[in-house]
Design a protein around this motif. Structure first.
Motif, PDB file in Angstrom:
ATOM      1  N   ALA A  39       0.842  -1.204   0.000  1.00 30.84           N
ATOM      2  CA  ALA A  39       0.000   0.000   0.000  1.00 30.84           C
ATOM      3  C   ALA A  39       0.875   1.251   0.000  1.00 30.84           C
ATOM      4  O   ALA A  39       1.897   1.305   0.686  1.00 30.84           O
ATOM      5  N   PRO A  40       0.490   2.262  -0.761  1.00 24.12           N
ATOM      6  CA  PRO A  40       1.269   3.502  -0.756  1.00 24.12           C
ATOM      7  C   PRO A  40       1.110   4.242   0.571  1.00 24.12           C
ATOM      8  O   PRO A  40       0.081   4.121   1.230  1.00 24.12           O
ATOM      9  N   VAL A  41       2.128   4.992   0.931  1.00 21.05           N
ATOM     10  CA  VAL A  41       2.028   5.801   2.143  1.00 21.05           C
ATOM     11  C   VAL A  41       1.069   6.951   1.877  1.00 21.05           C
ATOM     12  O   VAL A  41       0.843   7.346   0.725  1.00 21.05           O
ATOM     13  N   LEU A  42       0.495   7.486   2.937  1.00 19.84           N
ATOM     14  CA  LEU A  42      -0.411   8.618   2.789  1.00 19.84           C
ATOM     15  C   LEU A  42       0.342   9.830   2.243  1.00 19.84           C
ATOM     16  O   LEU A  42       1.541   9.981   2.488  1.00 19.84           O
ATOM     17  N   PRO A  43      -0.358  10.695   1.529  1.00 21.03           N
ATOM     18  CA  PRO A  43       0.319  11.857   0.937  1.00 21.03           C
ATOM     19  C   PRO A  43       0.944  12.757   1.999  1.00 21.03           C
ATOM     20  O   PRO A  43       0.406  12.905   3.105  1.00 21.03           O
ATOM     21  N   LYS A 101      -4.650   4.290  -5.809  1.00 19.25           N
ATOM     22  CA  LYS A 101      -3.498   3.397  -5.696  1.00 19.25           C
ATOM     23  C   LYS A 101      -3.646   2.424  -4.527  1.00 19.25           C
ATOM     24  O   LYS A 101      -3.173   1.289  -4.578  1.00 19.25           O
ATOM     25  N   ALA A 102      -4.314   2.892  -3.454  1.00 21.28           N
ATOM     26  CA  ALA A 102      -4.403   2.094  -2.231  1.00 21.28           C
ATOM     27  C   ALA A 102      -5.565   1.113  -2.234  1.00 21.28           C
ATOM     28  O   ALA A 102      -5.586   0.162  -1.438  1.00 21.28           O
ATOM     29  N   SER A 103      -6.530   1.313  -3.110  1.00 18.93           N
ATOM     30  CA  SER A 103      -7.718   0.461  -3.122  1.00 18.93           C
ATOM     31  C   SER A 103      -7.330  -1.005  -3.272  1.00 18.93           C
ATOM     32  O   SER A 103      -6.571  -1.378  -4.165  1.00 18.93           O
ATOM     33  N   GLY A 104      -7.821  -1.834  -2.360  1.00 18.35           N
ATOM     34  CA  GLY A 104      -7.505  -3.257  -2.361  1.00 18.35           C
ATOM     35  C   GLY A 104      -6.232  -3.605  -1.627  1.00 18.35           C
ATOM     36  O   GLY A 104      -5.919  -4.784  -1.453  1.00 18.35           O
ATOM     37  N   LYS A 105      -5.496  -2.583  -1.169  1.00 18.46           N
ATOM     38  CA  LYS A 105      -4.230  -2.821  -0.470  1.00 18.46           C
ATOM     39  C   LYS A 105      -4.278  -2.326   0.979  1.00 18.46           C
ATOM     40  O   LYS A 105      -3.285  -2.433   1.693  1.00 18.46           O
ATOM     41  N   VAL A 106      -5.409  -1.786   1.378  1.00 25.77           N
ATOM     42  CA  VAL A 106      -5.555  -1.306   2.753  1.00 25.77           C
ATOM     43  C   VAL A 106      -6.772  -1.957   3.390  1.00 25.77           C
ATOM     44  O   VAL A 106      -7.708  -2.359   2.705  1.00 25.77           O
ATOM     45  N   GLN A 107      -6.735  -2.056   4.702  1.00 24.26           N
ATOM     46  CA  GLN A 107      -7.895  -2.526   5.447  1.00 24.26           C
ATOM     47  C   GLN A 107      -8.775  -1.326   5.778  1.00 24.26           C
ATOM     48  O   GLN A 107      -8.267  -0.309   6.273  1.00 24.26           O
ATOM     49  N   PRO A 108     -10.071  -1.403   5.519  1.00 28.40           N
ATOM     50  CA  PRO A 108     -10.948  -0.273   5.847  1.00 28.40           C
ATOM     51  C   PRO A 108     -10.890   0.053   7.345  1.00 28.40           C
ATOM     52  O   PRO A 108     -10.753  -0.841   8.175  1.00 28.40           O
ATOM     53  N   VAL A 109     -10.979   1.333   7.646  1.00 26.43           N
ATOM     54  CA  VAL A 109     -10.991   1.768   9.052  1.00 26.43           C
ATOM     55  C   VAL A 109     -12.393   2.121   9.511  1.00 26.43           C
ATOM     56  O   VAL A 109     -12.592   2.561  10.642  1.00 26.43           O
ATOM     57  N   GLY A 110     -13.372   1.931   8.648  1.00 24.97           N
ATOM     58  CA  GLY A 110     -14.762   2.211   8.988  1.00 24.97           C
ATOM     59  C   GLY A 110     -15.614   2.071   7.749  1.00 24.97           C
ATOM     60  O   GLY A 110     -15.170   1.547   6.721  1.00 24.97           O
ATOM     61  N   GLU A 111     -16.856   2.536   7.848  1.00 19.03           N
ATOM     62  CA  GLU A 111     -17.779   2.427   6.725  1.00 19.03           C
ATOM     63  C   GLU A 111     -18.707   3.627   6.687  1.00 19.03           C
ATOM     64  O   GLU A 111     -18.957   4.278   7.701  1.00 19.03           O
ATOM     65  N   LEU A 112     -19.208   3.911   5.484  1.00 20.89           N
ATOM     66  CA  LEU A 112     -20.285   4.875   5.330  1.00 20.89           C
ATOM     67  C   LEU A 112     -21.589   4.127   5.543  1.00 20.89           C
ATOM     68  O   LEU A 112     -21.911   3.214   4.781  1.00 20.89           O
ATOM     69  N   VAL A 113     -22.309   4.486   6.578  1.00 17.23           N
ATOM     70  CA  VAL A 113     -23.517   3.736   6.904  1.00 17.23           C
ATOM     71  C   VAL A 113     -24.642   4.085   5.930  1.00 17.23           C
ATOM     72  O   VAL A 113     -24.688   5.186   5.392  1.00 17.23           O
ATOM     73  N   PRO A 114     -25.561   3.164   5.694  1.00 18.63           N
ATOM     74  CA  PRO A 114     -26.723   3.451   4.853  1.00 18.63           C
ATOM     75  C   PRO A 114     -27.753   4.254   5.629  1.00 18.63           C
ATOM     76  O   PRO A 114     -27.649   4.394   6.852  1.00 18.63           O
ATOM     77  N   PRO A 115     -28.764   4.786   4.959  1.00 14.74           N
ATOM     78  CA  PRO A 115     -29.833   5.493   5.666  1.00 14.74           C
ATOM     79  C   PRO A 115     -30.547   4.571   6.646  1.00 14.74           C
ATOM     80  O   PRO A 115     -30.511   3.347   6.513  1.00 14.74           O
ATOM     81  N   ARG A 116     -31.211   5.161   7.616  1.00 17.06           N
ATOM     82  CA  ARG A 116     -31.954   4.366   8.606  1.00 17.06           C
ATOM     83  C   ARG A 116     -33.010   3.493   7.946  1.00 17.06           C
ATOM     84  O   ARG A 116     -33.278   2.379   8.394  1.00 17.06           O
TER      85      ARG A 116
END
Length: 380
Positions: free
Chosen positions: A19-23, A283-298
Motif C-alpha cells: 500500500a502507498p504511504v499517505l500523501p 493506488k491504495a484500493s484493495g491494499k488497505v484494510q478499511p478503518v470504517g464504513e459509510l452507513v446506509p440510511p436508517r
C-alpha cells in the motif's frame, strides 16, 4: 458512527503490503477517503470533527429538496423570497418579478453556489424555517449525526456544523439521484437574465453564462481538472475556510473524498489536497484494510449490510435514534477560521447511469456507468 476508529482523533489508516504511504503535506483539519460503492472508508483524519461546512451543506439541501419539485416547474420571484440572504453571499443573479424554472434554480445552486437560488427554492418549500427542519430531519435519516443545520445555504451561523463523514454521506446519497448527478457535473450553462426592452421597444430576456465553481471539475490557473472527476460541491466562508467533497472514477473504482479547512493558506489548496487523496485512494484500493464504513440510511434494510452491527447505529429503532442523537450532541464542537470566496471554469463528468439501492440485500451502491464520450462532447 461508521465504526470506532472513525471516532478517534488524528489519522486512521491500516496500510497493507504494497500500500502507498499517505500523501505528505496534508494540512486539512479533517478529511476522509471512501469507496463510494462499498462504503468502505480507506483512511480518515478527524472524520467526525464538527466544523462549519460552508456551501458543501448545499449537498444536503439538494438531496432534501430535489425530489419535491419537477424541474419544469416555474416560479415568479417576489421580494420576500430573497429576504434574509447573508451579506457577502455568493449569488447567481436572481431578480425580483422574474420567473425561473426549477431547473434554472438548481443550476444556480450547483454551478454558482447561489444563496439567492437556495432562498427561492426554500420559499417554494414553505420557507427557510421549514427547509431547515426538513434538512435536519433528512440528516438524521441519513445517520449524519454530526450535522446541525441553521441556514440552508451553508452561510456561517452560530451552531451550524457538519463533519467530513457527514458531508460524504450527503454526497453519496445525492449521487443516487439522476438530477443531482447532472447538476453537480455540469461545467457551464446559460442562466436567464433580466427582462428588458430592446431598441424596438419589444421585451426580451437575454441569458448569460454561468460556470461551475468546482476547480477540480473546471480547472484553474496552475491547476488541471482532475481526471475522472464528476462533482460534487465546494464551499468557502470566513468561519469554515475552504471545504470540498469530490467524487471521481478511475478504472472502474469510484471514490469520494471530503476535505475540510486546509491550514495552508495557498491558492486552491483544498483542491490540491483532495487530488492528492484521490490519487492515493486509487493506488491504495484493495491494499488497505478499511478503518470504517459509510452507513446506509436508517430506512435501508441493513439485515445483510456488512458492519452494521459493528457501527452500532445502522437500522436502529426510534428509541435508539434518541440515544444516538444525545450521544452525538455530547461531542465537542470545533471552531474554525480562514478566508472568504468560491472558485470556477471548464470540464466535467456527468454521471447519467441509473443508481441501485438493493434494499433486499441491504446493499447501498452507486452504479458504475460513466459515459466518457458524452462528457468529452460537453466539455468543448
Amino acid at each position: 458512527m461508521g465504526g470506532a476508529r472513525l471516532g478517534q482523533p488524528g489519522t486512521q489508516a491500516d496500510l497493507g503490503a504494497g500500500a502507498p504511504v499517505l500523501p505528505k503535506g496534508l494540512s486539512a483539519r479533517s478529511w476522509i477517503v471512501a469507496d463510494a460503492e462499498s462504503g468502505d472508508v480507506l483512511a480518515a483524519h478527524n472524520a467526525h470533527w464538527r466544523l462549519p461546512p460552508a456551501s458543501t451543506l448545499k449537498m444536503l439541501f439538494a438531496d432534501t429538496l430535489l425530489p419535491k419539485f419537477p424541474k419544469s416547474t416555474e416560479h415568479k420571484v417576489v421580494p420576500s423570497d430573497l429576504a434574509g440572504i447573508g451579506a457577502g453571499s455568493s449569488m447567481v443573479g436572481i431578480k425580483e418579478d422574474e420567473t425561473y424554472s426549477v431547473h434554472d434554480l438548481w443550476l444556480g445552486v450547483f454551478l454558482r453556489s447561489g444563496n439567492d437560488a437556495v432562498h427561492v427554492l426554500s420559499a417554494m418549500n414553505q420557507g427557510v424555517d421549514r427547509t431547515v427542519q426538513d434538512m435536519n430531519d433528512h440528516a438524521e435519516e441519513l445517520q449524519a449525526l454530526d450535522t446541525t443545520v441553521v441556514s440552508p445555504d451553508g452561510y456561517d451561523e452560530k451552531g451550524q456544523v457538519s463533519s467530513a463523514y457527514d458531508l460524504t454521506l450527503f454526497a453519496r446519497s445525492g449521487l443516487q439521484k439522476k438530477d443531482f448527478r447532472e447538476y453537480c457535473s455540469t461545467v457551464r450553462a446559460q442562466f436567464p437574465g433580466e427582462t428588458r426592452k430592446n431598441k424596438k421597444g419589444k421585451k426580451v430576456r437575454p441569458s448569460f453564462e454561468i460556470q461551475n465553481t468546482n476547480r477540480l471539475l473546471t480547472g484553474d490557473y496552475g491547476l488541471d481538472s482532475y481526471k475522472g472527476i464528476a462533482g460534487v460541491k465546494n464551499g468557502n466562508t470566513t468561519n469554515a475556510g475552504a471545504t470540498f467533497t469530490g467524487v471521481a472514477e478511475r478504472d472502474g473504482k469510484v471514490l469520494l473524498v471530503t476535505v475540510m479547512n486546509p491550514e495552508k493558506n495557498e491558492h486552491d489548496q483544498v483542491y490540491k489536497e483532495t487530488a492528492k487523496l484521490l490519487d492515493w485512494g486509487f493506488k491504495a484500493s484493495g491494499k488497505v484494510q478499511p478503518v470504517g464504513e459509510l452507513v446506509p440510511p436508517r430506512s435501508a434494510d441493513t439485515s445483510a449490510q456488512p458492519g452494521a452491527n459493528a457501527s452500532g447505529e445502522a437500522g436502529g429503532s426510534g428509541k435508539d435514534k434518541g440515544k444516538d442523537k444525545d450521544k452525538a450532541s455530547s461531542r465537542p464542537v470545533a471552531a474554525s477560521t480562514h478566508q472568504d470566496g468560491s472558485s470556477g471554469i471548464g470540464v466535467a463528468l456527468a454521471v447519467t447511469g441509473a443508481v441501485l439501492v438493493l434494499l433486499a440485500a441491504g446493499v447501498f451502491v452507486i452504479n458504475r456507468r460513466w459515459p466518457l464520450p458524452e462528457l468529452m462532447r460537453r466539455r468543448r
